[in-house]
Design an enzyme around this catalytic site. Structure first.
Site, short mmCIF file in Angstrom:
data_model
loop_
_atom_site.label_atom_id
_atom_site.label_comp_id
_atom_site.label_asym_id
_atom_site.label_seq_id
_atom_site.Cartn_x
_atom_site.Cartn_y
_atom_site.Cartn_z
CG HIS A 23 -9.40 7.70 2.74
ND1 HIS A 23 -10.08 8.70 3.38
CD2 HIS A 23 -8.53 7.20 3.65
CE1 HIS A 23 -9.66 8.80 4.62
NE2 HIS A 23 -8.70 7.91 4.80
NE ARG A 54 -5.57 13.62 9.10
CZ ARG A 54 -5.69 12.59 8.27
NH1 ARG A 54 -6.14 12.77 7.05
NH2 ARG A 54 -5.37 11.38 8.66
NE ARG A 85 -2.59 3.15 2.38
CZ ARG A 85 -2.53 4.11 3.28
NH1 ARG A 85 -1.83 3.94 4.38
NH2 ARG A 85 -3.13 5.24 3.08
CD GLU A 110 -8.40 1.40 2.99
OE1 GLU A 110 -7.58 2.26 2.68
OE2 GLU A 110 -8.91 1.33 4.13
#
Ligand code: ADP
Length: 396
Positions: A179, A238, A90, A383
């Protein structure tokens, strides 16, 4: 065919070994505290978790430990490393050039090294993780899967910022989106559920980091994260989108350096910054229910901004067939899903409150009202499986 999926961070290396004939992970785990001391958790379905504290001076020691565990007589699931056909890695950032998953050779790695400035946190450890795996398994293919590549079909009008064009040309300042592997996985599943591969889909990946993506015909046309994963929806720590002068004003007023200001916006904002309670949504809800006004405000801001983005994507796509929720909050937080989907009936989004309140965590569910124009779906993301699938397709 067995595929090993590796996600290397600065002090961690997560792994999953997939048996692609059964489309499932047969072992997974996490090596932590790399470069500090070392800790590993190794999980095999149906067995007790194994935990140990070996020494991990670097990523190579960690991957050697993983291969040892996978082939261990008692703890393992394969008899030899030779059973691993390929490794999928990844990468958060593939820059402008790596626009699709690719077998990693010298050119790809040189390019990834050339763009670490765009991705200073994830780039260097992901490259170290790849190099360690390549050293230990030199004879098989290693594939890179990039979070950004799902956005490679976005039009210029969606990714060029309205700032002097030279800044894009010289410094590659543009929207990249993140993402992507998660959005690609859940959007494909949603298209299947809607029964139309050309469907217009909005996917809300709401976790500690959050992003919302619009997909048409299986291609992302816009996404809320931008040049960095800092943009868009407010997240655990964030800020998400802000007036662009806020950071410079903070610097002028507080004397904070650019790095300190980034830290404020990255690690001290979002749910944590507004509530003052926690970055974890569960804690913030608990505080809000106990009467903490700032905790309630933090949730209201998240909902308000998610709705704004969803509405803007419906306008961009001239419609929507499915609204999808995924990741930690999207898959589990029923109250957050209900709040975001509330009062969107004008746009065809109507949730079945009962279905939403009772759908089990970790399962695919259609939580839309009967007859609603837009399907509202909960789809657990995966994922790692997507990375394994790309790796299989590129190497078989
Ligand atoms: P990351 O971005 O780190 O992968 P996750 O996707 O795991 O994060 O999401 C973490 C968020 O999901 C946290 O805010 C957490 O509160 C929330 N979450 C996880 N499980 C639940 C749950 N059962 N109910 C409500 N929220 C949950």
């Amino acid at each position: 065919m067995k595929i090993l999926v590796v996600n290397a961070g600065s002090s961690s290396l997560k792994y999953q070994l997939f048996d692609m004939t059964e489309n499932r992970a047969i072992a997974k785990g996490n090596c932590e505290r790399i470069g500090i001391d070392g800790a590993v958790t190794h999980k095999v379905p149906g067995r007790e978790d194994y935990k140990a504290t070996p020494s991990f001076p670097d990523h190579r020691a960690a991957i050697e430990c993983v291969l040892g565990l996978l082939t261990d007589e008692k703890l393992g699931v394969i008899s030899s490393v030779k059973e691993i056909a390929a490794v999928g890695h990844r990468f958060a950032h593939g820059g402008e050039k790596l626009r699709a998953s690719a077998v990693l050779g010298a050119d790809e790695i040189a390019y990834l090294e050339s763009i670490v400035e765009l991705n200073p946190l994830h780039g260097p450890p992901a490259i170290s993780g790849f190099k360690a795996c390549k050293e230990v398994m030199p004879d098989i293919n290693h594939v890179g899967v990039f979070d950004t590549s799902y956005y490679s079909a976005m039009e210029e009008k969606a990714y060029i910022y309205p700032i002097p064009y030279e800044l894009y040309e010289q410094y590659k300042i543009r929207r990249y989106g993140f993402h992507g592997t998660s959005h690609r996985f859940v959007a494909a599943k949603a298209a299947e559920m809607v029964g139309d591969k050309n469907a217009k889909i909005i996917t809300c990946h709401l976790g500690n980091g959050s992003s919302i993506t619009a997909t048409v015909n299986g291609k992302a046309i816009d996404t809320s994260m931008g040049f960095t994963p800092q943009d868009g929806v407010p997240m655990g720590t964030r800020s998400g989108a802000l007036d662009p002068t806020v950071p410079t004003y903070i610097m002028k007023k507080t004397g904070a350096t650019p790095e300190e200001t980034e830290k404020i916006l990255n690690s001290k904002s979002g749910l944590l910054g507004v509530s003052g309670v926690s970055s974890d949504c569960r804690d913030v809800w608990a505080a809000a229910k106990a009467g903490n006004k700032r905790a309630k405000l933090a949730i209201d801001i998240l909902v308000h901004n998610a709705k704004k983005i969803i509405g803007s994507y419906i306008a961009e796509m001239n419609g929507c067939d499915a609204l999808v929720f995924t990741a930690g909050i999207g898959e589990n937080d029923r109250a957050m899903r209900a709040a975001i989907a509330k009062d969107l009936s004008f746009l065809g989004i109507e949730m079945d409150e009962e279905a939403n309140a009772t759908c089990p965590s970790g399962e695919v569910a259609d939580v839309s009202k009967k007859g609603a124009k837009v399907k509202t779906l909960v789809i657990p993301t995966n994922e790692e499986y997507m990375i394994a699938l790309d790796t299989q397709n590129l190497t078989k």
